[in-house]
Design an enzyme around this catalytic site. Structure first.
Site, PDB file in Angstrom:
ATOM      1  N   LYS A  30       0.879  -1.221   0.027  1.00 43.12           N
ATOM      2  CA  LYS A  30       0.042  -0.064   0.031  1.00 43.12           C
ATOM      3  C   LYS A  30       1.037   1.171  -0.008  1.00 43.12           C
ATOM      4  O   LYS A  30       0.733   2.343  -0.770  1.00 43.12           O
ATOM      5  CB  LYS A  30      -0.723   0.027   1.350  1.00 43.12           C
ATOM      6  CG  LYS A  30      -1.592   1.171   1.453  1.00 43.12           C
ATOM      7  CD  LYS A  30      -2.494   1.192   2.917  1.00 43.12           C
ATOM      8  CE  LYS A  30      -1.722   1.660   4.173  1.00 43.12           C
ATOM      9  NZ  LYS A  30      -1.369   2.991   4.599  1.00 43.12           N
ATOM     10  N   ASN A  31       1.736   1.331   1.034  1.00 43.76           N
ATOM     11  CA  ASN A  31       2.510   2.403   1.248  1.00 43.76           C
ATOM     12  C   ASN A  31       3.641   2.922   0.059  1.00 43.76           C
ATOM     13  O   ASN A  31       4.239   3.801  -0.119  1.00 43.76           O
ATOM     14  CB  ASN A  31       3.342   2.416   2.274  1.00 43.76           C
ATOM     15  CG  ASN A  31       2.200   2.858   3.519  1.00 43.76           C
ATOM     16  OD1 ASN A  31       1.087   3.106   3.295  1.00 43.76           O
ATOM     17  ND2 ASN A  31       2.716   2.441   4.858  1.00 43.76           N
ATOM     18  N   CYS A 124      -4.251  12.759  13.302  1.00 44.12           N
ATOM     19  CA  CYS A 124      -5.191  11.791  12.980  1.00 44.12           C
ATOM     20  C   CYS A 124      -4.843  10.780  14.607  1.00 44.12           C
ATOM     21  O   CYS A 124      -4.231  11.143  15.434  1.00 44.12           O
ATOM     22  CB  CYS A 124      -4.663  10.883  11.936  1.00 44.12           C
ATOM     23  SG  CYS A 124      -3.353  10.077  12.046  1.00 44.12           S
ATOM     24  N   ARG A 129       0.962  14.380  13.453  1.00 43.26           N
ATOM     25  CA  ARG A 129       1.170  14.455  12.041  1.00 43.26           C
ATOM     26  C   ARG A 129       1.314  15.595  11.265  1.00 43.26           C
ATOM     27  O   ARG A 129       0.633  15.676  10.388  1.00 43.26           O
ATOM     28  CB  ARG A 129       0.475  13.219  11.545  1.00 43.26           C
ATOM     29  CG  ARG A 129       0.623  11.831  12.200  1.00 43.26           C
ATOM     30  CD  ARG A 129      -0.255  11.026  11.497  1.00 43.26           C
ATOM     31  NE  ARG A 129       0.672  10.248  10.010  1.00 43.26           N
ATOM     32  CZ  ARG A 129      -0.032   9.256   9.663  1.00 43.26           C
ATOM     33  NH1 ARG A 129      -1.134   8.856   9.812  1.00 43.26           N
ATOM     34  NH2 ARG A 129       0.744   8.846   8.304  1.00 43.26           N
ATOM     35  N   ASP A 312       4.793   0.383  12.049  1.00 40.42           N
ATOM     36  CA  ASP A 312       3.342  -0.446  11.580  1.00 40.42           C
ATOM     37  C   ASP A 312       3.505  -1.720  11.927  1.00 40.42           C
ATOM     38  O   ASP A 312       2.550  -2.135  11.793  1.00 40.42           O
ATOM     39  CB  ASP A 312       3.556   0.074  10.045  1.00 40.42           C
ATOM     40  CG  ASP A 312       3.440   1.072   9.574  1.00 40.42           C
ATOM     41  OD1 ASP A 312       2.838   2.002  10.427  1.00 40.42           O
ATOM     42  OD2 ASP A 312       3.688   1.460   8.559  1.00 40.42           O
ATOM     43  N   ARG A 404      -8.732  -0.315   4.586  1.00 43.48           N
ATOM     44  CA  ARG A 404      -7.745   0.658   4.273  1.00 43.48           C
ATOM     45  C   ARG A 404      -6.395   0.113   3.806  1.00 43.48           C
ATOM     46  O   ARG A 404      -5.921   0.727   2.829  1.00 43.48           O
ATOM     47  CB  ARG A 404      -7.657   1.956   5.262  1.00 43.48           C
ATOM     48  CG  ARG A 404      -8.872   2.890   5.315  1.00 43.48           C
ATOM     49  CD  ARG A 404      -8.305   4.087   6.209  1.00 43.48           C
ATOM     50  NE  ARG A 404      -6.987   4.360   5.920  1.00 43.48           N
ATOM     51  CZ  ARG A 404      -5.963   4.982   6.595  1.00 43.48           C
ATOM     52  NH1 ARG A 404      -6.049   4.803   7.847  1.00 43.48           N
ATOM     53  NH2 ARG A 404      -4.694   5.016   6.028  1.00 43.48           N
TER      54      ARG A 404
HETATM   55  N1  EPU Z   1       6.535  14.609  11.095  1.00 45.98           N
HETATM   56  C1  EPU Z   1       6.675  15.875  11.346  1.00 45.98           C
HETATM   57  N2  EPU Z   1       6.662  16.773  10.236  1.00 45.98           N
HETATM   58  C2  EPU Z   1       6.462  16.254   9.200  1.00 45.98           C
HETATM   59  C3  EPU Z   1       6.297  14.904   8.826  1.00 45.98           C
HETATM   60  C4  EPU Z   1       6.381  13.979   9.761  1.00 45.98           C
HETATM   61  O1  EPU Z   1       6.923  16.286  12.507  1.00 45.98           O
HETATM   62  O2  EPU Z   1       6.400  17.236   8.163  1.00 45.98           O
HETATM   63  C5  EPU Z   1       6.530  13.484  12.182  1.00 45.98           C
HETATM   64  C6  EPU Z   1       5.182  12.798  12.317  1.00 45.98           C
HETATM   65  O3  EPU Z   1       4.300  13.577  13.091  1.00 45.98           O
HETATM   66  C7  EPU Z   1       5.636  11.559  13.000  1.00 45.98           C
HETATM   67  C8  EPU Z   1       7.083  11.161  12.274  1.00 45.98           C
HETATM   68  O4  EPU Z   1       7.304  12.567  11.741  1.00 45.98           O
HETATM   69  O5  EPU Z   1       5.730  11.537  14.490  1.00 45.98           O
HETATM   70  C9  EPU Z   1       7.310  10.371  10.997  1.00 45.98           C
HETATM   71  O6  EPU Z   1       6.091  10.489  10.210  1.00 45.98           O
HETATM   72  P1  EPU Z   1       6.289  10.077   8.666  1.00 45.98           P
HETATM   73  O7  EPU Z   1       6.113  11.489   7.733  1.00 45.98           O
HETATM   74  O8  EPU Z   1       7.310   9.358   8.421  1.00 45.98           O
HETATM   75  O9  EPU Z   1       4.719   9.514   8.529  1.00 45.98           O
HETATM   76  P2  EPU Z   1       4.130   9.470   7.123  1.00 45.98           P
HETATM   77  O10 EPU Z   1       4.939   9.725   6.073  1.00 45.98           O
HETATM   78  O11 EPU Z   1       2.829  10.325   7.237  1.00 45.98           O
HETATM   79  C10 EPU Z   1       4.129   7.022   6.727  1.00 45.98           C
HETATM   80  C11 EPU Z   1       3.245   5.801   6.348  1.00 45.98           C
HETATM   81  C12 EPU Z   1       2.867   5.285   7.715  1.00 45.98           C
HETATM   82  C13 EPU Z   1       3.841   4.868   8.582  1.00 45.98           C
HETATM   83  C14 EPU Z   1       4.830   6.095   8.806  1.00 45.98           C
HETATM   84  C15 EPU Z   1       6.342   5.570   9.526  1.00 45.98           C
HETATM   85  C16 EPU Z   1       2.368   6.012   4.350  1.00 45.98           C
HETATM   86  C17 EPU Z   1       1.210   6.433   3.335  1.00 45.98           C
HETATM   87  N3  EPU Z   1       2.119   6.232   5.451  1.00 45.98           N
HETATM   88  O12 EPU Z   1       3.428   7.999   7.095  1.00 45.98           O
HETATM   89  O13 EPU Z   1       1.991   4.000   7.531  1.00 45.98           O
HETATM   90  O14 EPU Z   1       3.481   4.710  10.055  1.00 45.98           O
HETATM   91  O15 EPU Z   1       5.298   6.506   7.326  1.00 45.98           O
HETATM   92  O16 EPU Z   1       6.908   4.934   8.931  1.00 45.98           O
HETATM   93  O17 EPU Z   1       3.722   5.803   3.798  1.00 45.98           O
HETATM   94  C18 EPU Z   1       0.282   2.703   7.792  1.00 45.98           C
HETATM   95  O18 EPU Z   1       0.400   2.130   6.799  1.00 45.98           O
HETATM   96  O19 EPU Z   1      -0.511   1.992   8.951  1.00 45.98           O
HETATM   97  C19 EPU Z   1       0.976   3.832   8.180  1.00 45.98           C
HETATM   98  C20 EPU Z   1       0.403   4.695   9.288  1.00 45.98           C
END
Ligand code: EPU
Length: 428
Positions: A30-31, A124, A129, A312, A404
């Site tokens: 998915k990701n 969320c 996030r 995850d 999802r």
């Molecule tokens: N963060 C910030 N600022 C930003 C971006 C992130 O402070 O601009 C913080 C977030 O709040 C969090 C941490 O950095 O505490 C890591 O967040 P990240 O941005 O890496 O998460 P994401 O990109 O929103 C993806 C996956 C998630 C997975 C995380 C961590 C996708 C679509 N989603 O989320 O997947 O948990 O990376 O590996 O790729 C899931 O599949 O269940 C899922 C939540």
């Protein structure tokens, strides 16, 4: 593609105590699919993506691409995206609310059209996030950002090359930055990037499109192009689905062979399962066997960015720890509120104490079936796993979270011998 996306409150009913046995194929990731589908917005040429799993989130991604003007057509195993007709650069609130990863349109739309309007994603259930790290790269490269009426309005005339260090390692932030800078013909440097296999899969796609990208340690050097090509790509297997099925096999004392995995992406999961007492045999680069049956040893787990232990998989391993022979410690370092499954597992008899980002899990003899609620995608998976080993019947409610991100999970578990049924909304 038809709009089939809807939230339901369907439930799973699970009769615990079955031993899982057999072989199963893991679906596409998915990701990895989500950013790769969005990368099609960078070009005018047709793109072909294979292995996209059938999920609510990928349906939402198709809807989003179509609402921007792209044509999305299934073609057997593949999805063909024709982005030539994209004429709208706005991701509306209804879509972003359903799927946060919709923010991944920002980078490619800005790169191709110099404009993107995206509803501001709120927090969320697993944490705040924020997307500040995405926006900082855009801004440094010359984008103007205005937040009005709940929407982020981004505009850029010419993307300037940047040398930028992320303050936080972010998966979608890295993906957005890479897609955005693919529209800049001069060399940029990004430091402290995420190296998750899903990010690297996107890098492979961007290279196919004509972008030059070198990665060393946590640094990417990227040189884009004014005119990017279409691509044909098969997404990597879903390492989190693989991990979830591995835990299921082990927990139930069974023997499960997973096919179509990438063993190299599962390092930390395999290591922790072995530490817990599982026999994991690597059969090839793409398949492995997990065997349980002996004691489950307690674990010390600390989530981290790849190649560390994935956040995850934290909820699924909490189930394993809850019936281990001793006390386990689980530290969640990525998200600040990702222990909501603990309260539901307690309803099933687990002994878990959560303080801030640390969960202390004292193994109990048995879990007992109960009515429990899903709070997020991976939390739902953990409740299903708990149901598989609990005594009696477990009812897992609100499984739209699970839909999802897991393709046919209940069918796959049934194929392995589990007793699990989906109850339609009206019967719940
Ligand atoms: N963060 C910030 N600022 C930003 C971006 C992130 O402070 O601009 C913080 C977030 O709040 C969090 C941490 O950095 O505490 C890591 O967040 P990240 O941005 O890496 O998460 P994401 O990109 O929103 C993806 C996956 C998630 C997975 C995380 C961590 C996708 C679509 N989603 O989320 O997947 O948990 O990376 O590996 O790729 C899931 O599949 O269940 C899922 C939540």
């Amino acid at each position: 593609m038809r709009n089939t996306t809807s939230y339901t409150s369907e439930a799973f009913i699970i009769e615990g105590g079955r031993t899982l046995r057999g072989a199963i194929r893991v679906s596409g990731s998915k990701n990895a699919s989500l950013p790769i589908l969005m990368a099609s917005l960078l070009t005018r040429e047709v793109c072909s993506v294979e292995g996209v799993p059938h999920l609510l989130d990928t349906q939402t991604a198709f809807e989003l691409l179509e609402s921007l003007g792209a044509r999305v057509e299934p073609d057997g195993e593949r999805v063909l995206i024709n982005p030539a007709s994209v004429n709208n650069q706005k991701a509306p609130k209804e879509v972003v609310r359903r799927m946060r990863a919709s923010v991944l349109v920002m980078g490619p739309l800005l790169a191709r059209f110099g404009r993107a309007v995206v509803s501001m994603p709120g927090g969320c259930s697993i944490g705040v996030r924020s997307i500040d790290q995405h926006l900082k790269v855009f801004e440094k490269a010359g984008a103007r950002i205005k937040i009005k009426h709940g929407y982020i309005n981004l505009e850029v005339e010419r993307i300037r090359p940047v040398e930028h260090t992320f303050e936080v390692i972010t998966v979608t932030g890295t993906e957005n930055a890479l897609m955005f800078l693919s529209g800049c013909e001069r060399r940029s440097i990004l430091r402290n990037i995420a190296l998750e296999p899903e990010v690297i899969d996107l890098v492979d796609v961007l290279r196919k499109m004509g972008v030059e990208i070198e990665i060393e340690d946590r640094t990417a050097i990227i040189k884009g192009s004014g005119e990017l090509r279409g691509f044909s790509h098969r997404v990597i297997p879903d390492r989190i689905e693989a991990g979830t099925l591995m835990v299921a096999g082990f927990l139930t004392g069974g023997e499960v062979v997973l096919e179509d995995v990438r063993v190299e992406h599962l390092g930390n999961i395999i290591e922790k399962l072995r530490e817990a007492g599982a026999l994991v045999d690597i059969l090839s680069l793409n398949s492995l066997r997990v065997k349980g049956g002996g004691n489950i040893e307690p674990l010390s787990i600390s989530t981290a960015e790849y190649p560390g232990f994935p956040t995850d998989m934290q909820a699924q391993f909490m189930v394993l720890c809850s019936i281990a022979k001793g006390v386990s410690e689980i530290r969640e370092n990525i998200f600040e509120n990702r222990f909501q499954h603990a309260a539901e597992l307690q309803r099933m008899g687990a002994d878990i104490h959560v303080r801030d980002r640390l969960a202390i899990v004292r193994g109990v003899e048995k879990l007992s079936g109960a009515e429990v609620y899903s709070t997020d995608l991976r939390a739902s998976a953990s409740l299903v796993l708990a149901g598989l080993v609990a005594e009696g019947i477990t009812l897992v409610k609100d499984i739209y979270h699970l839909d999802r991100g897991y393709e046919r999970l209940e069918e796959k578990l049934r194929e392995l011998g589990a007793t699990i049924e989906r109850l339609p909304q009206k019967d719940v």
